[in-house]
Each structure stands twice: as C-alpha cells, then as structure tokens.
Design a protein around this motif. Structure first.
Motif, PDB file in Angstrom:
ATOM      1  N   GLY A 519       0.773  -1.223   0.000  1.00 21.20           N
ATOM      2  CA  GLY A 519       0.000   0.000   0.000  1.00 21.20           C
ATOM      3  C   GLY A 519       0.806   1.275   0.000  1.00 21.20           C
ATOM      4  N   LYS A 520       2.117   1.185   0.039  1.00 20.01           N
ATOM      5  CA  LYS A 520       2.986   2.353   0.031  1.00 20.01           C
ATOM      6  C   LYS A 520       3.657   2.495  -1.336  1.00 20.01           C
ATOM      7  N   TYR A 521       3.865   3.747  -1.738  1.00 14.16           N
ATOM      8  CA  TYR A 521       4.534   4.049  -3.000  1.00 14.16           C
ATOM      9  C   TYR A 521       5.974   4.474  -2.701  1.00 14.16           C
ATOM     10  N   TYR A 522       6.890   3.807  -3.376  1.00 13.74           N
ATOM     11  CA  TYR A 522       8.311   4.056  -3.181  1.00 13.74           C
ATOM     12  C   TYR A 522       8.867   4.702  -4.453  1.00 13.74           C
ATOM     13  N   LEU A 523       9.285   5.946  -4.339  1.00 12.83           N
ATOM     14  CA  LEU A 523       9.986   6.615  -5.436  1.00 12.83           C
ATOM     15  C   LEU A 523      11.482   6.528  -5.158  1.00 12.83           C
ATOM     16  N   SER A 524      12.218   5.988  -6.106  1.00  4.32           N
ATOM     17  CA  SER A 524      13.677   5.910  -5.971  1.00  4.32           C
ATOM     18  C   SER A 524      14.321   6.608  -7.163  1.00  4.32           C
ATOM     19  N   TRP A 525      15.557   7.046  -6.978  1.00 11.78           N
ATOM     20  CA  TRP A 525      16.227   7.860  -7.989  1.00 11.78           C
ATOM     21  C   TRP A 525      17.740   7.765  -7.801  1.00 11.78           C
ATOM     22  N   SER A 526      18.482   8.291  -8.781  1.00 12.85           N
ATOM     23  CA  SER A 526      19.940   8.288  -8.712  1.00 12.85           C
ATOM     24  C   SER A 526      20.447   9.670  -8.321  1.00 12.85           C
ATOM     25  N   GLU A 527      21.481   9.668  -7.482  1.00  9.87           N
ATOM     26  CA  GLU A 527      22.128  10.896  -7.045  1.00  9.87           C
ATOM     27  C   GLU A 527      23.557  10.934  -7.580  1.00  9.87           C
ATOM     28  N   VAL A 537      21.815   5.294  -5.358  1.00  8.39           N
ATOM     29  CA  VAL A 537      20.353   5.286  -5.402  1.00  8.39           C
ATOM     30  C   VAL A 537      19.801   5.590  -4.021  1.00  8.39           C
ATOM     31  N   ALA A 538      18.836   6.512  -3.978  1.00 10.17           N
ATOM     32  CA  ALA A 538      18.126   6.852  -2.747  1.00 10.17           C
ATOM     33  C   ALA A 538      16.625   6.701  -2.998  1.00 10.17           C
ATOM     34  N   TYR A 539      15.832   6.790  -1.924  1.00  7.59           N
ATOM     35  CA  TYR A 539      14.385   6.630  -2.109  1.00  7.59           C
ATOM     36  C   TYR A 539      13.604   7.434  -1.081  1.00  7.59           C
ATOM     37  N   GLY A 540      12.326   7.617  -1.374  1.00  5.65           N
ATOM     38  CA  GLY A 540      11.369   8.229  -0.468  1.00  5.65           C
ATOM     39  C   GLY A 540      10.048   7.489  -0.557  1.00  5.65           C
ATOM     40  N   VAL A 541       9.133   7.768   0.367  1.00  6.61           N
ATOM     41  CA  VAL A 541       7.880   7.022   0.477  1.00  6.61           C
ATOM     42  C   VAL A 541       6.705   7.993   0.517  1.00  6.61           C
ATOM     43  N   SER A 542       5.578   7.556  -0.051  1.00  5.00           N
ATOM     44  CA  SER A 542       4.365   8.365  -0.045  1.00  5.00           C
ATOM     45  C   SER A 542       3.143   7.450  -0.020  1.00  5.00           C
ATOM     46  N   LEU A 546       1.765  10.197  -6.820  1.00  5.57           N
ATOM     47  CA  LEU A 546       2.271  11.511  -7.215  1.00  5.57           C
ATOM     48  C   LEU A 546       2.850  12.300  -6.038  1.00  5.57           C
ATOM     49  N   GLY A 547       3.035  11.626  -4.901  1.00  4.58           N
ATOM     50  CA  GLY A 547       3.677  12.248  -3.763  1.00  4.58           C
ATOM     51  C   GLY A 547       2.745  13.124  -2.962  1.00  4.58           C
ATOM     52  N   PRO A 548       3.287  13.948  -2.065  1.00  2.00           N
ATOM     53  CA  PRO A 548       4.736  14.182  -1.879  1.00  2.00           C
ATOM     54  C   PRO A 548       5.453  12.994  -1.239  1.00  2.00           C
ATOM     55  N   PHE A 549       6.739  12.856  -1.555  1.00  2.00           N
ATOM     56  CA  PHE A 549       7.544  11.745  -1.075  1.00  2.00           C
ATOM     57  C   PHE A 549       8.480  12.222   0.034  1.00  2.00           C
ATOM     58  N   THR A 550       8.502  11.485   1.118  1.00  2.00           N
ATOM     59  CA  THR A 550       9.394  11.775   2.234  1.00  2.00           C
ATOM     60  C   THR A 550      10.662  10.939   2.084  1.00  2.00           C
ATOM     61  N   LYS A 551      11.772  11.610   1.945  1.00  2.00           N
ATOM     62  CA  LYS A 551      13.039  10.885   1.764  1.00  2.00           C
ATOM     63  C   LYS A 551      13.357  10.087   3.019  1.00  2.00           C
ATOM     64  N   ALA A 552      13.719   8.820   2.826  1.00  2.00           N
ATOM     65  CA  ALA A 552      13.985   7.923   3.948  1.00  2.00           C
ATOM     66  C   ALA A 552      15.310   8.261   4.609  1.00  2.00           C
ATOM     67  N   SER A 553      15.449   7.816   5.844  1.00  2.00           N
ATOM     68  CA  SER A 553      16.670   8.099   6.603  1.00  2.00           C
ATOM     69  C   SER A 553      17.806   7.152   6.262  1.00  2.00           C
ATOM     70  N   TYR A 607      13.317  -5.600   2.438  1.00  2.00           N
ATOM     71  CA  TYR A 607      12.664  -4.613   3.294  1.00  2.00           C
ATOM     72  C   TYR A 607      12.738  -5.099   4.733  1.00  2.00           C
ATOM     73  N   ASP A 608      12.822  -4.169   5.671  1.00  2.00           N
ATOM     74  CA  ASP A 608      12.770  -4.576   7.065  1.00  2.00           C
ATOM     75  C   ASP A 608      11.317  -4.678   7.512  1.00  2.00           C
ATOM     76  N   ALA A 609      11.099  -4.974   8.791  1.00  2.00           N
ATOM     77  CA  ALA A 609       9.749  -5.211   9.300  1.00  2.00           C
ATOM     78  C   ALA A 609       8.865  -3.977   9.203  1.00  2.00           C
ATOM     79  N   ASP A 610       9.476  -2.792   9.149  1.00  2.00           N
ATOM     80  CA  ASP A 610       8.713  -1.553   9.063  1.00  2.00           C
ATOM     81  C   ASP A 610       8.509  -1.083   7.624  1.00  2.00           C
ATOM     82  N   GLY A 611       8.990  -1.870   6.671  1.00  2.00           N
ATOM     83  CA  GLY A 611       8.832  -1.506   5.272  1.00  2.00           C
ATOM     84  C   GLY A 611       9.937  -0.656   4.707  1.00  2.00           C
ATOM     85  N   ALA A 612      10.961  -0.357   5.479  1.00  2.00           N
ATOM     86  CA  ALA A 612      12.101   0.400   4.958  1.00  2.00           C
ATOM     87  C   ALA A 612      12.950  -0.491   4.063  1.00  2.00           C
ATOM     88  N   ILE A 613      13.462   0.074   2.979  1.00  2.00           N
ATOM     89  CA  ILE A 613      14.335  -0.698   2.091  1.00  2.00           C
ATOM     90  C   ILE A 613      15.702  -0.837   2.740  1.00  2.00           C
TER      91      ILE A 613
END
Length: 638
Positions: A519-527, A537-542, A546-553, A607-613
């Motif tokens: 149910g979560k949308y993962y936008l990833s991109w190259s830096e 490669v980094a990612y954010g979640v929304s 169409l976002g907005p996407f919060t960049k993961a820690s 992914y970990d148990a919380d859905g983080a990549i």
C-alpha cells in the motif's frame, strides 16, 4: 654499536594511548570478522579469513597532502581505491604527503610522512590494524642540523640483523656560510631507532654526486638496493633519472648500478613491489597526473607494463606493502570478495527489469561510446535471471523514427490491456513505442516525442519510467535535474501538460523509478553524476503515486563498495505472486570501466519489518529457481 644520543621523544600519555589502541585494534579485527559473517555469510567469510595469499596496499595522498589514501590489489597491478581518507594530518606543517608504512616484527604498522614543505622533521604514527592509529607525533630528525631546509619523502625499513628500524628521508641542507648550488643540496639521510622513542643522529646515507630525493630501500636476494630520483631542472627542461644503488649492508656503502632504471622522463616517487620473481616499479608522472609501471626480473631490463595495470586516478607518491586478507577486511570488508559477474555481456547501462509473459526481460542502454552516442535498443530475455538471450534490436532510431537518430538512452516498459509500451530517451526527448510482444518489434505511434526537450526549462527530458497502479491508472515519471510526474491518459501515449507535477526530492539527479508494496509508494532515484564513482540510489515514500515523497533516513540504498563503483540508474521488479524483489542497476565495468563503459547487474532487494528498504549488497547476485527468487552469495576473492 650505534649510540642513541640525539634526542628522546617521550610524550605523556602516548604509551597508554597506544596500549588502548592495540586493544581497540584487536577488537576491530574481531569486528571485521563479525561484519564479514553478517554481510556475506558463514562460508564466504570463512574462506576470506582463512585465505593465505597476500593482498597489497598502495598508500598515497591527494592535492597538497590531505591525508592517508589507500588502494588495494590482489596482484599489485590492478588497484581499487578505498574511497575515504583513513587518517588526516595534524602535526608539523599540517600536511600528509608521501605516506609510507612498514610492518614491524611484532606486527605493528609504522607510518611516516612528509608533514610540510619546509619542516625539519617528519610525521609519525603507528597502528595494529591500519584502522586505529596512535596519536600523531612530529619527529624533529633534522632540527639540530644547520642549514636544513626540507625533510621529504621519509621511509622506514626494518633491519632484522640489528633489530632496528632505519628511517630514511631526503633533505636539502645548505652548508652555513656557503653559496648553495643551483637547485639546493638534496641528499638522503637516515636515523636508526629501536622503538621510535630514541634516535641516532642523522647521517647521510648515500651521495651519488647529484641532487636526489624519494629514496626507497629494499632487499634483493642477499643484497640491499636503494632506488632514488635525481631531481629535475624544470626551467631548463632537464629531467633527472630514476637511479639504483647496491650494498651489502642496509646502511651502505652503496654503489650506483651501471644504468638508470628510467632515464630522461618527468617522473618521481618510485615505489616498488616484489611479486614472486618479478619486481614492479611504480613512478609518478607528476606533471601528467598519472602513474607508470615498469617490470623486471633481473634489474637490467625494465619493461613498460603500464597498459596492463590499472592505477587509481589522482594517486600521488606513496608506498606498497603486503597485508593479509583479514587485515584488508578490517579496512574495507567488501575488498575481500569478488564482485559478481555482470548479467549481460559487454557494456549495458540504465537497465529496466520486468516480468512479462512468463519470462524476465531486461531493457538497457547500449553503452561504450563517449557522449553516450548509441542509436538503438536491444531487449534481453531469461527464464531464470541468470541465462539471458539477446532478442535483437527492438527499436532503431534512424530506421524507426523521423524526429531523432542518436542518444538512445534509459528505456522503460509497461503493459496494459495486452499491449506493451516502451518509453525511451532519444536525442534528449522522450518517446513512446508500442508492440504486441515484450520483445517487439516496436513502432512509433505518434511520429513525434511524447515529451519534447523544450517542454520544461532547467532539466533534461530523459529517463522515463511508467508505473501502472492496481486500478489500471498509469503514471509517467522522468527527468534529469528535476523530477516530473503526470498521470497518463488511458491510451498510454498522451497526457495533459497542465497536470504535470514537479516532485523533485532532495538530492535528486536522474533516473526516477516508482514501485508499490504493502500500500505504500516508493519513489527511488539516482544521485550524483553517472560518471562519478559516488553515483548511488536513494528513495522516499508516499501514500500517493504523485507524492509528496518523504526521503527515507537509510539512504543511499545502493552505492559503491570495494571494486564496485558508480552503482546506480536502477529499476525494481517484484517476482510475480511473491513478496520477493530484484533491483537492476549498472556499475562501472570491472575492470577499467567509467561513466561511458558500464555493465548491468542484479541483486536482491529487501525490506525490514517496518517496510524500509535495506541496503543492497552489490556483491550478491540472484537466480530464479523452483518458483522463487534465490540470492547468490558473494564469492571470496581469489
């Protein structure tokens, strides 16, 4: 016996601090072992730690002397940089140039370096693991020698017969009251120490009758040889030779060998490695900013083998020493493993991986030309993610398009209602092509770009990706410099320009990719730039495509490690019907790759148990067998 009378360097707390450092060193070796087991598995880590073949370290510096840089190799010919400064200088003139490391009989590493252009001493530190170093000290080896102008390029050599360390360096000593000769009076000096606390008075090691610097000492059979650099007269365009001299004792007397090792070339900083019956001589072409390599088995004939070696760009004068694989693993765990082979032959970049019509497909950019001047696209298919078949050219720009004929980049594919839609970059526009099968042939339904290059300023119209949601809605993402997104019309080949959104996340450069999980949308991109080894490669979640996407820690999730450089421009695929995921990406070709010569790889995405990549292990491969994805564990380096 040589008397120890010049000076005694006892600093309060130094011994206590180093005892602590020794304990930390042992702890770090244990930590390195545990990290290897955690990252790469029991079998692979055990193979590495038990391996007897030595590895090689090449020390160096950058710029004016920023600190200790290290590269490693398994053959002393092909070098991979550890991408960080291992130790920054804080003594003397505040520089660290010409770092040289020697291992003592107790296994402790001793490092000396040029600490300043006009210092009357040198820098010193020691370590048990090459990770943790004792407090740095300034050794004022020439402070009592009148006329001393420099102390450059120090080296240490352990003499087993006397059980003492010999420290050698180059100094320009101008005799008081005399007019110094043109170019100064550069000669090699030495001091002897047992414990780096007390030192003999400095003496000249050898006077070949010419100005010289960068002396290095080694054993050759039962003899001792020094290799040194005759200084250059740069104004006159006269470049000194690389000379060698031989003696029966490490302190001489030395006699020059009949012929120079290298004559009339603008080189300095000789560093040698003895590999079996072969001696390799590395020299710094300091004006041309590259290293050269000579090879000999008899010290008479030196063959240029530079083209058969790979040296780190930007490397400056240092030294070469053998280390164990476990010692190397303490510095760089990934260095102990072989990168997996690329999944496609040749050079291919920007891979899009997809599961379509009962097979797996890869759609890459054909790489290998400066400026990325490819003109066509291939598709590759596989039943198992291991064995890939080239389906041939599926879109040829000069043949199939009327509006572009070059710069065929970064494709992506999507499917809807039995049709396959191929999105691609062509001459910095975005196009779309349609086919009835994943392997084409694809045709251009528009006769023009889907996104023309001038639609938006301040960005390039490249790197398209289309995501089809569970409800059948399709979304197009693209852009270098900025990230744009828009919902496509039902025909998959058009959109309303007024609905385009800018969703650029922090750090974004290019290569957007969207996927959905739980149910979560993962936008990833190259830096960074694709030509930069730091490309990652980094990612954010929304909650919305169409976002907005919060960049993961926990970013980046994909980046360089060991011999793997420039890992990025990715795509992500779910194994149909399973919560198993694959990430496709390119890296610099191994060996000898760069931002124009890249190769395609596949690794598990977790992914970990919380859905983080989780961090991608670029030393793992994948295969599909028995209806499920299987990780291929890393292989221990040979």
């Amino acid at each position: 016996m040589l008397g120890f009378f010049l000076f005694s360097l006892h600093a309060a707390g130094i011994r206590v601090a180093f005892v602590c450092a020794e304990r930390v060193g042992q702890m770090m070796r244990n930590v390195a072992a545990r990290l290897l087991f955690a990252l790469f598995g029991v079998v692979a880590a055990s193979q590495v730690l038990a391996a007897a073949e030595p590895m090689w370290l090449f020390t160096s510096f950058r710029g004016n002397g920023d600190g200790l840089h290290v590269a490693y190799s398994n053959d002393a010919r092909h070098w991979t940089e550890i991408n960080r400064v291992l130790l920054k200088p804080n003594v003397g003139g505040g520089l660290m140039r010409d770092p040289q490391i020697t291992r003592g009989p107790d296994g402790v590493f001793h490092m000396v370096w040029t600490s300043g252009w006009g210092d009357q001493g040198i820098g010193y530190a020691r370590s048990t693991d090459l990770v943790h170093w004792s407090p740095q000290r300034f050794l004022p080896v020439m402070e009592n020698t009148p006329g001393t102008k420099t102390c450059w390029a120090p080296e240490t050599f352990y003499d087993r017969d006397s059980q003492r360390f010999i420290i050698i360096w180059s100094s320009n000593v101008e005799p008081p009251g005399e007019e110094p000769p043109s170019g100064g009076y550069h000669r090699a000096y030495y001091s002897v120490t047992k414990d780096f606390e007390e030192f003999t008075a400095p003496q000249m090691l050898f006077d070949p009758g010419v100005n010289n610097i960068d002396t290095t000492l080694l054993t050759v059979g039962d003899k001792y040889r020094i290799v040194l650099k005759e200084t250059d007269d740069q104004r006159a365009g006269i470049y000194g030779d690389i000379l060698a001299a031989e003696a029966d004792h490490p302190l001489g007397p030395y006699k020059l060998l009949p012929q120079p090792l290298i004559a009339d070339e603008r080189v300095e900083g000789p560093a040698l490695a003895v590999v079996g019956d072969t001696t390799l001589l590395y020299v710094d072409y300091y004006a041309d900013h590259h290293y050269g390599v000579r090879e000999t088995s008899d010290w008479k004939s030196w063959r240029d083998v530079t083209q058969g070696c790979s040296i780190v760009d930007g490397q400056r004068h240092g030294s070469i020493l053998p280390v164990s694989r476990a010692e190397l693993a303490a510095i760089e765990p990934a260095a102990a493993f072989e990168p997996p082979a690329a999944v496609l032959p040749g050079v291919n970049a920007d891979p899009h991986v997809a599961a379509l019509a009962g097979k797996f497909y890869l759609y890459p950019t054909t790489d290998g030309s400066t400026g990325w001047r490819s003109t066509s696209f291939h598709a590759w298919s596989s039943p198992d993610l291991v064995n890939w078949t080239d389906e041939g050219v599926i879109l040829d720009l000069p043949r199939d398009l009327t509006w572009a004929d070059i710069h065929a980049w970064a494709p992506a594919i999507a499917t809807k209602d039995g049709k396959y839609y191929y999105y691609y970059s062509a001459d910095k526009n975005i196009g779309v092509a349609v086919a009835d099968r994943p392997e084409g042939p694809f045709t251009d339904p528009l006769g023009r770009p889907l996104v023309p290059s001038d639609m938006f300023r301040g960005m390039q119209a490249i790197d398209p990706m289309t995501f089809v949601d569970d409800d059948g809605a399709a979304y197009l993402f693209w852009g270098q410099g900025r990230c744009k997104a828009v919902r496509l019309n039902d025909d998959m080949i058009s959109f309303d320009p007024d609905h385009v959104r800018d969703i650029t996340p922090p750090g974004y450069n290019e290569g957007p990719f969207l996927h959905k999980r739980a149910g979560k949308y993962y936008l990833s991109w190259s830096e960074y730039d694709t030509r930069d080894p730091r490309y990652s490669v980094a990612y954010g979640v929304s909650d919305s495509p169409l976002g907005p996407f919060t960049k993961a820690s926990g970013n980046p999730i994909l980046s360089q490690a060991g011999a793997v450089r420039g890992a990025g421009h990715h795509s992500i695929m779910q194994i149909p019907g399973r919560d198993e995921w694959v990430i496709a990406y390119h890296r610099f070709r191994i060996p000898g790759g760069n931002g124009y010569n890249r190769e395609t790889c596949l690794s598990p995405l977790r992914y970990d148990a919380d859905g983080a990549i989780e961090q991608v292990n670029v030393y793992e491969g994948v295969k599909f067998a028995d209806g499920q994805l299987q990780a291929v564990p890393p292989r221990a380096a040979k």
